[in-house]
Design an enzyme around this catalytic site. Sequence first.
Site, mmCIF file in Angstrom:
data_model
loop_
_atom_site.group_PDB
_atom_site.id
_atom_site.type_symbol
_atom_site.label_atom_id
_atom_site.label_comp_id
_atom_site.label_asym_id
_atom_site.label_seq_id
_atom_site.Cartn_x
_atom_site.Cartn_y
_atom_site.Cartn_z
ATOM 1 N N SER A 136 13.085 46.778 33.279
ATOM 2 C CA SER A 136 12.180 47.775 33.130
ATOM 3 C C SER A 136 12.199 48.520 31.557
ATOM 4 C CB SER A 136 12.270 49.077 34.054
ATOM 5 O OG SER A 136 10.849 49.893 33.718
ATOM 6 N N TYR A 169 15.453 55.779 39.437
ATOM 7 C CA TYR A 169 14.663 54.458 38.725
ATOM 8 C C TYR A 169 15.398 53.960 37.581
ATOM 9 C CZ TYR A 169 11.165 51.142 38.069
ATOM 10 O OH TYR A 169 10.500 49.812 37.821
#
Length: 269
Positions: free
Chosen positions: A141, A154
């Site tokens: 990401s 995350y």
Amino acid sequence: MNLANRVAVVTGAGGGIGRATALALARRGCHLALADIDAAAVAAVAEEARRLGVRASHHHLDVADRGAVRAFPAQVDAAHGRVDLLVNNAGVALGGTFEQVHEDDFDWLMEINFHAVVRMTRAFLPRLRASDEARVVNVSSIYGIISPPGQSAYAASKFAVRGFSNALRHELEGSTVGVSVVHPGGVATAIAKNARVPKDAPQEDIARGRAIAQRLLRMAPHEAGETIVRGIEGRRARILVGSDAKIVSVLERLSPVHYWTLLKRATGR
């Protein structure tokens, strides 16, 4: 890398980036073994792929289920007889500061976003080594490059994917198996809407966080899928998806400690 008549395994293929990547592969003549926890959604994507002229199997798979992951390569063998490409795309999101996020939720996210990537790679690496040219593609990401507040879980999972991928690439150097790590920026998927949030977080904070996330998710999934597959074709070790990911990557390299202060000043937030 010529993808025609190769076989790719794609997790999280029922929607979003996984679906877009699978269909971009199909347009290049790559056969597909598609997996997702949503059986109906992944079956629909497999049907779309077949209409593009490739062989596509669909598999109901919870990547957090260790036994299911161990059994999955045999299912792919039965359907396709080989594997040349593994795209570890399945992932979930979890908002909240470290102190807000419950330990069980943190572990849930790490199990899917990181441990499943490791297990899938372990399960399929012997098949990939049997190919004359193969690749592991792990989706990290933009938060595997920078670490925003409110994303401690995350970001931890996506940095772990990045580190694992880079080390694995070095270990496999000189073999027929390459490794790519993908850093998507703001892609318009349902990940923010479906993110878990702390049970005791104020509702106004949750709503504000979701609204900000949705504004940042601007790139169409099909563009992201094409970017990823072009990176695979080019055997790129690092695939940055979107101008935001590219800008942030440069900023983090220039100012690895103070980039967040610079971003706040630049955006007025």
